[in-house]
Design a protein around this motif. Structure first.
Motif, PDB file in Angstrom:
ATOM      1  N   ASP A   1       0.834  -1.208   0.000  1.00  0.00           N
ATOM      2  CA  ASP A   1       0.000   0.000   0.000  1.00  0.00           C
ATOM      3  C   ASP A   1       0.864   1.252   0.000  1.00  0.00           C
ATOM      4  O   ASP A   1       0.534   2.265   0.633  1.00  0.00           O
ATOM      5  CB  ASP A   1      -0.951   0.010   1.202  1.00  0.00           C
ATOM      6  CG  ASP A   1      -1.970  -1.104   1.124  1.00  0.00           C
ATOM      7  OD1 ASP A   1      -2.279  -1.692   2.178  1.00  0.00           O
ATOM      8  OD2 ASP A   1      -2.458  -1.399   0.011  1.00  0.00           O
TER       9      ASP A   1
ATOM     10  N   GLY B   1       2.419   9.365  -5.395  1.00  0.00           N
ATOM     11  CA  GLY B   1       1.323   9.009  -6.280  1.00  0.00           C
ATOM     12  C   GLY B   1       0.382   8.005  -5.649  1.00  0.00           C
ATOM     13  O   GLY B   1       0.460   7.710  -4.452  1.00  0.00           O
ATOM     14  N   LYS B   2      -0.513   7.445  -6.482  1.00  0.00           N
ATOM     15  CA  LYS B   2      -1.508   6.491  -5.972  1.00  0.00           C
ATOM     16  C   LYS B   2      -1.718   5.284  -6.874  1.00  0.00           C
ATOM     17  O   LYS B   2      -2.501   4.399  -6.552  1.00  0.00           O
ATOM     18  CB  LYS B   2      -2.855   7.195  -5.785  1.00  0.00           C
ATOM     19  CG  LYS B   2      -2.840   8.284  -4.705  1.00  0.00           C
ATOM     20  CD  LYS B   2      -4.204   8.913  -4.538  1.00  0.00           C
ATOM     21  CE  LYS B   2      -4.193   9.983  -3.447  1.00  0.00           C
ATOM     22  NZ  LYS B   2      -5.520  10.633  -3.281  1.00  0.00           N
ATOM     23  N   ASP B   3      -1.017   5.222  -8.005  1.00  0.00           N
ATOM     24  CA  ASP B   3      -1.286   4.143  -8.956  1.00  0.00           C
ATOM     25  C   ASP B   3      -0.311   2.984  -8.832  1.00  0.00           C
ATOM     26  O   ASP B   3      -0.206   2.159  -9.726  1.00  0.00           O
ATOM     27  CB  ASP B   3      -1.238   4.690 -10.389  1.00  0.00           C
ATOM     28  CG  ASP B   3       0.124   5.297 -10.718  1.00  0.00           C
ATOM     29  OD1 ASP B   3       0.440   5.413 -11.914  1.00  0.00           O
ATOM     30  OD2 ASP B   3       0.876   5.644  -9.777  1.00  0.00           O
ATOM     31  N   TYR B   4       0.399   2.898  -7.702  1.00  0.00           N
ATOM     32  CA  TYR B   4       1.334   1.794  -7.518  1.00  0.00           C
ATOM     33  C   TYR B   4       0.572   0.512  -7.118  1.00  0.00           C
ATOM     34  O   TYR B   4      -0.537   0.572  -6.587  1.00  0.00           O
ATOM     35  CB  TYR B   4       2.368   2.139  -6.436  1.00  0.00           C
ATOM     36  CG  TYR B   4       1.809   2.874  -5.242  1.00  0.00           C
ATOM     37  CD1 TYR B   4       2.004   4.235  -5.091  1.00  0.00           C
ATOM     38  CD2 TYR B   4       1.054   2.212  -4.277  1.00  0.00           C
ATOM     39  CE1 TYR B   4       1.482   4.918  -4.007  1.00  0.00           C
ATOM     40  CE2 TYR B   4       0.528   2.873  -3.185  1.00  0.00           C
ATOM     41  CZ  TYR B   4       0.752   4.238  -3.063  1.00  0.00           C
ATOM     42  OH  TYR B   4       0.225   4.909  -1.989  1.00  0.00           O
TER      43      TYR B   4
ATOM     44  N   LYS C   1      -0.583  -2.863  -5.065  1.00  0.00           N
ATOM     45  CA  LYS C   1      -0.813  -3.042  -3.630  1.00  0.00           C
ATOM     46  C   LYS C   1       0.432  -3.597  -2.950  1.00  0.00           C
ATOM     47  O   LYS C   1       0.786  -3.183  -1.850  1.00  0.00           O
ATOM     48  CB  LYS C   1      -2.009  -3.988  -3.402  1.00  0.00           C
ATOM     49  CG  LYS C   1      -2.386  -4.147  -1.927  1.00  0.00           C
ATOM     50  CD  LYS C   1      -3.646  -4.957  -1.779  1.00  0.00           C
ATOM     51  CE  LYS C   1      -4.049  -5.101  -0.310  1.00  0.00           C
ATOM     52  NZ  LYS C   1      -4.325  -3.816   0.328  1.00  0.00           N
TER      53      LYS C   1
ATOM     54  N   ASN D   1      -1.675  -7.057  -7.537  1.00  0.00           N
ATOM     55  CA  ASN D   1      -2.781  -6.089  -7.643  1.00  0.00           C
ATOM     56  C   ASN D   1      -2.296  -4.759  -8.203  1.00  0.00           C
ATOM     57  O   ASN D   1      -2.476  -3.699  -7.592  1.00  0.00           O
ATOM     58  CB  ASN D   1      -3.444  -5.881  -6.275  1.00  0.00           C
ATOM     59  CG  ASN D   1      -4.107  -7.132  -5.766  1.00  0.00           C
ATOM     60  OD1 ASN D   1      -4.362  -8.064  -6.531  1.00  0.00           O
ATOM     61  ND2 ASN D   1      -4.380  -7.181  -4.480  1.00  0.00           N
ATOM     62  N   GLY D   2      -1.709  -4.835  -9.357  1.00  0.00           N
ATOM     63  CA  GLY D   2      -1.237  -3.620 -10.007  1.00  0.00           C
ATOM     64  C   GLY D   2      -0.737  -3.941 -11.397  1.00  0.00           C
ATOM     65  O   GLY D   2      -0.359  -5.079 -11.686  1.00  0.00           O
ATOM     66  N   LYS D   3      -0.706  -2.936 -12.245  1.00  0.00           N
ATOM     67  CA  LYS D   3      -0.269  -3.134 -13.623  1.00  0.00           C
ATOM     68  C   LYS D   3       0.943  -2.254 -13.880  1.00  0.00           C
ATOM     69  O   LYS D   3       0.965  -1.084 -13.508  1.00  0.00           O
ATOM     70  CB  LYS D   3      -1.401  -2.787 -14.585  1.00  0.00           C
ATOM     71  CG  LYS D   3      -1.098  -3.130 -16.043  1.00  0.00           C
ATOM     72  CD  LYS D   3      -2.331  -2.935 -16.905  1.00  0.00           C
ATOM     73  CE  LYS D   3      -2.043  -3.242 -18.373  1.00  0.00           C
ATOM     74  NZ  LYS D   3      -1.586  -4.625 -18.571  1.00  0.00           N
TER      75      LYS D   3
ATOM     76  N   ARG E   1       8.596   4.483 -14.428  1.00  0.00           N
ATOM     77  CA  ARG E   1       7.469   4.475 -13.496  1.00  0.00           C
ATOM     78  C   ARG E   1       7.969   4.453 -12.045  1.00  0.00           C
ATOM     79  O   ARG E   1       7.410   5.144 -11.183  1.00  0.00           O
ATOM     80  CB  ARG E   1       6.588   3.249 -13.767  1.00  0.00           C
ATOM     81  CG  ARG E   1       5.300   3.217 -12.930  1.00  0.00           C
ATOM     82  CD  ARG E   1       4.331   4.306 -13.316  1.00  0.00           C
ATOM     83  NE  ARG E   1       3.970   4.277 -14.723  1.00  0.00           N
ATOM     84  CZ  ARG E   1       3.019   3.500 -15.222  1.00  0.00           C
ATOM     85  NH1 ARG E   1       2.310   2.699 -14.437  1.00  0.00           N
ATOM     86  NH2 ARG E   1       2.738   3.546 -16.516  1.00  0.00           N
TER      87      ARG E   1
ATOM     88  N   ASP F   1       8.825   7.850 -11.103  1.00  0.00           N
ATOM     89  CA  ASP F   1       7.633   8.658 -10.807  1.00  0.00           C
ATOM     90  C   ASP F   1       7.127   8.410  -9.397  1.00  0.00           C
ATOM     91  O   ASP F   1       6.530   9.307  -8.773  1.00  0.00           O
ATOM     92  CB  ASP F   1       6.509   8.329 -11.809  1.00  0.00           C
ATOM     93  CG  ASP F   1       6.839   8.767 -13.217  1.00  0.00           C
ATOM     94  OD1 ASP F   1       6.217   8.246 -14.166  1.00  0.00           O
ATOM     95  OD2 ASP F   1       7.715   9.648 -13.376  1.00  0.00           O
ATOM     96  N   TRP F   2       7.320   7.193  -8.902  1.00  0.00           N
ATOM     97  CA  TRP F   2       6.859   6.853  -7.555  1.00  0.00           C
ATOM     98  C   TRP F   2       7.848   7.272  -6.469  1.00  0.00           C
ATOM     99  O   TRP F   2       7.647   6.985  -5.295  1.00  0.00           O
ATOM    100  CB  TRP F   2       6.608   5.346  -7.452  1.00  0.00           C
ATOM    101  CG  TRP F   2       5.405   4.907  -8.235  1.00  0.00           C
ATOM    102  CD1 TRP F   2       4.291   5.638  -8.521  1.00  0.00           C
ATOM    103  CD2 TRP F   2       5.200   3.614  -8.836  1.00  0.00           C
ATOM    104  NE1 TRP F   2       3.401   4.900  -9.258  1.00  0.00           N
ATOM    105  CE2 TRP F   2       3.923   3.653  -9.468  1.00  0.00           C
ATOM    106  CE3 TRP F   2       5.944   2.451  -8.898  1.00  0.00           C
ATOM    107  CZ2 TRP F   2       3.402   2.567 -10.150  1.00  0.00           C
ATOM    108  CZ3 TRP F   2       5.425   1.352  -9.585  1.00  0.00           C
ATOM    109  CH2 TRP F   2       4.170   1.423 -10.203  1.00  0.00           C
TER     110      TRP F   2
END
Length: 684
Positions: A125, A159-162, A164, A230-232, A243, A246-247
């Motif tokens: 998370d 960010g928030k699109d990482y 789980k 649980n992520g792409k 990416r 970016d995180w």
């Protein structure tokens, strides 16, 4: 704005400025302003401790010293890389990749090979929950408290699109400037300086006191990922690294993509020229097939991916003289010739010994005692003799003769035909192998002696309380309770565990003996072949009868057992020929080790069949399919031959499918595979 809101605002600002500083290398504020923000946050958290969170930028330092590192089992193995030491070897790698993918030009991600310590970071998370060293690739050490002290590692992702759960792999390094400053402090405080930045980084990250780690100038650069749940993620390695950046994770800004072999060579030459101007040590560059789909099609071989290679820089070399050659006995019995050298300074250290690898290598290089030789630190780690300066050979130089007996225990030295390494055959007895033999014997899948950890084994051997595995059963509570970090309760528990381990199975016992190349599967086959089923015999008589039958077995009898070939059969024969090994086994049986009658294993439905998997499967991973086939008794091979039972072809099947069709080998679809597995599992 209330206090809670101000705390959150400060944390957000500090994370942002960390990102600008460590990831983008483009700070927006001076250090003094950053320090003011951090001090304000520290002050507010001191006044309101209920607002402190584990991912706060203030929570990097202050954990108490650890008693030892725990083990971490990597959910996705951390593989090593194959090396290329020349453009020709790099070209061969590129050829193999192109032929397997059946394309003309490959796009590679290119990045420097940082010389530090490989590390794994697990985020759940978005929060950092674990840091682990690479270890042996399957199991590493839990260094979470230490990695939290490294400023370039975010405690929380941006960010928030990482995903789980996201496991990030990278290298912890010590910049050269920080390394020199650290050594100045070491010397000023009367401590021994570190040899090189790599050793300094590894030693700093493995400190039991995280506060010491926090004082060391460590940095981390990410180079890939492991577990993703649980992520792409993007479908190209270079895009994945972007990416990660970016995180908030640090990635070396010189990472790029190149096309084909020419692009790889150009990048290598560019980084070779820049090597001495970089702020940290690198020992080469790494090329990875950029397409994730192509990576998956290429797969892995042994402990390395087929889709990546490290092109190493030339190691530093020096000239010195061989004073003598003797042999060392490794923890697994490997006999390694070692050249004793006139001291010479190579690659930042004074070298007095260099490996000669094996007898064939000595003959190939024609190394004599007394020769002048060129010494190199291969991979900047292990010194080796590269070549002999023949025109400087003295008249009294003499050739090396490999001993026939182990210099440590006197057992026979065995060299299997076709293998380069010679080995001591006294595995249960040899002092050089003693600690590893005992650790293996006590391991969970062997005799499962709970409480007999590595540290205790080393202590027992070092204090000469245990000379072989059988001596374990002579230990008593008083002796154990007197050892460091052992009390009476721990001693009582260990004695009970030793007593419990006496009731085992034949296959576990055979596996525990550590016979070379006898794993659990081979041990099970031996137990089925030689275990007595006569329940009228007493346990004691039956166990001795089982071992006597096996000890007297001939090479031919062993080779007749399914899955045991001539090499493994030879190892088994040699093991039982050694008087030392038989004596230890007798002591173990005298100590009361027994097992029940061996049950005859039922035949598996796919036993005797060999399958080859190719292409991408839609409903199963290749590993799952392989595991299920093997569970039904089948072999899963990597190449197609006339003896292959069938080839299972998924999407984008390549050359293996073509070869199967050429040889007339049956080809099964994924639906055929599912049906085959379901029928086998229902009948098993």
């Amino acid at each position: 704005m209330n206090v809670k809101q101000r705390v959150e605002k400060l944390r957000e600002q500090i994370r942002y400025h960390n990102y600008r500083y460590y990831v983008l290398d483009s700070p927006e504020i001076p250090d003094a302003e950053y320090d003011r923000l951090l001090r304000e946050l520290q002050q507010l958290e001191t006044e309101h401790p209920e607002l402190i969170t584990p991912d706060s930028p203030t929570q990097r330092v202050g954990a108490q010293p650890l008693e030892g590192f725990g083990e971490v089992r990597h959910e996705v193995p951390m593989l090593s890389l194959d090396n290329a030491f020349s453009d020709e070897e790099l070209a061969e790698f590129d050829r193999r990749v192109r032929e397997r993918l059946e394309i003309d030009t490959v796009e590679y991600a290119a990045e420097p090979k940082l010389d530090g310590l490989a590390i794994s970071l697990l985020y759940e998370d978005g929060m950092l929950v674990r840091g682990a060293t690479r270890g042996d690739g399957s199991t590493g050490e839990d260094v979470t408290q230490n990695v939290r002290t490294i400023e370039s590692i975010p405690l929380r992702l941006m960010g928030k699109d990482y995903p789980k759960r996201l496991e990030v792999r990278g290298e912890v390094v010590m910049p050269l400037e920080g390394f020199h400053q650290l050594n100045k402090r070491q010397q000023a405080e009367g401590h021994k300086p570190f040899v090189n930045p790599r050793n300094a980084a590894a030693g700093s990250l493995r400190q039991l006191d995280p506060r010491v780690t926090a004082q060391r100038p460590l940095e981390m650069y990410c180079y890939g990922i492991g577990l993703v749940e649980n992520g792409k993620l993007p479908d190209r390695h270079s895009a994945i690294l972007a990416r990660l950046r970016d995180w908030g994770l640090r990635v070396y800004k010189g990472v790029t993509t190149v096309r084909g072999l020419d692009g790889c060579i150009q990048y290598y030459k560019k980084m070779e020229k820049r090597r001495d101007s970089l702020p940290f040590d690198i020992d080469g560059v790494v090329f990875k097939v950029d397409s994730i789909d192509e990576q998956q099609r290429l797969g892995f071989v042994a402990r390395a991916p087929r889709w990546a290679i490290a092109r190493k820089f030339p190691a530093q070399e020096e000239l010195t003289r061989v004073l003598d050659i003797d042999v060392q006995v490794g923890r697994t019995g490997a006999i390694t010739p070692v050249a004793r050298l006139e001291p010479v300074f190579v690659g930042g250290v004074t070298v007095t010994n260099a490996t000669l690898h094996n007898e064939d290598e000595i003959r190939r290089k024609d190394v004599h005692i007394g020769d002048w030789v060129i010494v190199r630190r291969a991979g900047d780690v292990i010194p080796e003799v590269v070549s002999v300066v023949k025109d400087r050979r003295p008249k009294n130089a003499r050739p090396f003769v490999m001993p026939t007996k182990c210099p440590v225990c006197g057992s026979d030295i065995e060299r299997v035909e076709g293998e380069a390494i010679a080995r001591c055959t006294g595995g249960l007895y040899c002092e050089a192998q003693r600690k590893e033999a005992i650790k293996h014997f006590a391991s969970r899948r062997a005799m499962d002696i709970e409480g007999l950890g590595d540290k205790l084994v080393e202590q027992l051997v070092d204090e000469k309380l245990v000379n072989d595995v059988a001596d374990l059963y002579s230990l008593d509570v008083d002796t154990l309770a007197g050892l460091e970090r052992m009390g009476k309760k721990s001693a009582d528990n260990l004695i009970k565990a030793l007593q419990d381990s006496k009731h085992t199975t034949l296959e576990r016992f055979l596996f525990a003996l550590g016979i070379r190349e006898v794993g659990e599967v081979t041990a099970r086959a031996l137990a089925s072949a030689f275990g007595a089923s006569d329940t009228k015999l007493s346990d004691k008589k039956r166990t001795r009868a089982d071992l006597e039958r096996l000890a007297k077995a001939t090479q031919e009898q062993l080779e007749a057992i399914p899955d045991i070939g001539p090499v493994v059969a030879g190892h088994i024969v040699k093991f039982f020929q050694q008087t030392h090994n038989r004596d230890v086994i007798d002591k173990l049986l005298d100590a009361g080790i027994t097992w029940p009658p061996q049950e005859v294993a039922a035949a598996q439905p796919l036993q005797g069949n060999t399958y080859v998997l190719t292409g991408t499967l839609a409903t199963l991973t290749r590993n799952d399919a392989k595991a299920r086939l093997q569970a039904l008794g089948a072999k899963v091979a990597g190449s197609v031959s006339a003896k292959t039972s069938a080839v299972i072809a998924g999407e984008k099947a390549g050359s293996k499918l073509a070869k199967a069709e050429k040889l007339g080998v049956p080809v099964l679809s994924e639906d055929d595979l599912i049906q085959l597995l379901e029928q086998g599992e229902q009948g098993a």
